[in-house]
Design an enzyme around this catalytic site. Structure first.
Site, short mmCIF file in Angstrom:
data_model
loop_
_atom_site.label_atom_id
_atom_site.label_comp_id
_atom_site.label_asym_id
_atom_site.label_seq_id
_atom_site.Cartn_x
_atom_site.Cartn_y
_atom_site.Cartn_z
N GLU A 168 0.80 -1.23 0.00
CA GLU A 168 0.00 0.00 0.00
C GLU A 168 0.84 1.28 0.00
OE1 GLU A 168 -2.94 -0.15 3.15
OE2 GLU A 168 -3.99 -1.81 2.20
N GLU A 369 -5.30 -8.69 0.38
CA GLU A 369 -5.99 -8.38 1.65
C GLU A 369 -7.44 -8.11 1.34
OE1 GLU A 369 -4.48 -5.14 4.10
OE2 GLU A 369 -2.43 -5.78 3.77
#
Length: 465
Positions: A168, A369
């Site tokens: 991220e 995720e």
């Protein structure tokens, strides 16, 4: 039992965590930006719980990995902490205890037939590199990151086949340099854009090093983990559509395009140039980005982004911000996870799958995720002491159904990882919302499998549900 949704052979059924969120700070030589932030301002963290112990993975990894095997996971992503592995940040020389620990956990995963997926950066820059050089604002820090990556490849590349450079990276840009939700709590659009560019370059340089060292010749692969928040316009009106295109370019494609195609979105580059905030780059750097693309993509998906055209003139006294080109849209009637304030929109799984198929060369990818954070899970404990988290099972089923639809239509998805195997420490939220298949009692560190942990075991065994 009939399996209605049957996934491709050798599908990854797994879960993701990270070093800073699971290990605790035991025997670490350096402090990360989060360690430091907690030390100077524990009040900023829910219940003042910091990363010192986390879920104690440093000490209990053998038992923890045995539990992960017990719930049927065949793959797990975690990260190597730069602050733990490296003794000398300038040379990349490793620390003996860090080497021992990461060797042990990698061997333990393999011994339990769990594929280790190893990530190199999960928001945990060593704070001294921020203090000395400005962290990701600095090109020198890029080169130090590559030295760290090289050390990790050398030490563990014989056993780890799947690597990722960053988790991220957009959150580093947003949290640290735009919206002040991660230390150093800066809001500076020009710096944010340089950091965005520098992290793209750092990822490409680490990939270049991996390939130069020949790890891709013996089945090794390297990718990146991006949190994709697809932008949906309020309406089909041209101004709304334009706002959503910009938001997509900035928050998603600014990392997705360089990672997969080796280039930044032209429309974004044009706006940044026109606004005089474009990053400093060289032709040689842009060539490195062009030539060192990922082998596979990890996608973290939690929620979509809803946007509309600006309704008020942008306040230029704030300096440059991406908000200059869109407003967030609060869509009436949307489903919300009340604990997180995030929209629940499983249909997005399908949209992501088809976008990757149609616009990104159908690169091999997986959901790295997906999860549901819930506060106060102890209220769902049954008489056997098990948390009955049916809400989590339902959440996963819905998301998997839409992912399945995308795979059926030819999207090249090879796995599904949830966040997270064992309840972990989550930045300033600490343990406020729990995500795991396995619960942790923070006082005793006792770990208990939740109902969802038994459910995923069946899904993994049947390769579907």
């Amino acid at each position: 039992m009939t399996t209605k949704f049957k996934f491709p052979n050798n599908f990854w059924w797994g879960s993701a965590t990270s070093g800073p969120q699971s290990e605790g700070r035991f025997n670490k030589l350096h402090r990360s930006v989060f360690d430091y932030w907690y030390d100077i301002d524990p009040e900023a963290f829910f219940d003042k719980v910091g990363p010192d112990v986390a879920s104690n993975f440093y000490n209990s990894y053998k038992e923890d990995i045995a539990m992960i095997k017990d719930i049927g996971l065949n793959s797990v992503r975690t990260s190597i902490q730069w602050t733990r592995l490296i003794k000398d940040l300038e040379t990349g020389e490793p620390d003996e205890d860090g080497v021992r620990f990461y060797n042990d956990i990698i061997d333990e995963f393999i011994k339990n037939n769990i594929v280790p997926v190893i990530n190199l950066h999960h928001f945990d820059l060593p704070v001294e590199l921020y203090d000395k050089y400005g962290g990701w604002e600095s090109k020198h820090v890029i080169d130090l990151f590559v030295k760290f990556a090289e050390t990790a490849f050398k030490l563990f590349g014989d056993r780890v086949k799947y690597w990722t450079t960053f988790n991220e990276p957009m959150v580093v840009v947003e949290g640290e340099y735009l919206y002040k939700f991660h230390y150093p709590l800066i809001s500076d659009g020009k710096k944010a854009i340089q950091v965005l560019y520098n992290i793209n370059l750092a990822s490409s340089k680490a990939i270049q090093k991996f390939k130069k060292m020949g790890y891709n010749n013996n089945g090794g692969q390297i990718g990146i983990i991006l949190n994709l928040t697809p932008s949906y316009p309020r309406s089909q009106d041209e101004e709304d559509a334009k706002a959503s295109e910009f938001a997509d370019d900035f928050f998603n494609n600014s990392f997705l395009s360089p990672a997969v195609k080796g280039e930044f979105p032209e429309s974004l580059v044009k706006i940044l140039k026109d606004d005089n905030v474009i990053w400093e780059s060289t032709d040689e750097e842009l060539q490195i980005i062009r030539e060192n693309i990922i082998d596979f993509l990890g996608v973290n998906y939690y929620q979509p982004r809803r946007v509309k055209a600006k309704e008020f003139l942008y306040d230029n006294s704030r300096g440059w911000m991406p908000d200059k080109y869109f407003d967030n849209y609060d869509m009436p009637g949307k489903r919300i996870n009340p604990y997180r304030g995030w929209e629940i929109y499983p249909e997005c799984m399908y949209d992501i799958a088809i976008n990757i198929k149609n616009n990104y060369g159908n690169i091999p990818w997986y959901i790295s995720e997906n999860g549901m954070g819930v506060e106060g899970e102890e209220k769902y404990i049954n008489s056997d002491g098990i948390i009955e988290d049916d809400y989590r099972i339902d959440f996963y089923k819905e998301h998997l159904e839409y992912l399945y639809k995308g795979i059926e239509e030819g999207s090249n998805c090879f796995g599904y990882h949830t966040w997270t195997p064992i309840d972990c420490w989550s930045w300033t939220n600490a343990y406020k919302n729990r995500y795991g298949f396995i619960a942790v009692n923070l006082k005793t560190q006792k770990k208990t499998i939740k109902k969802s942990g038994r459910w995923i075991k069946e899904v993994s065994k049947n390769n579907g549900f």
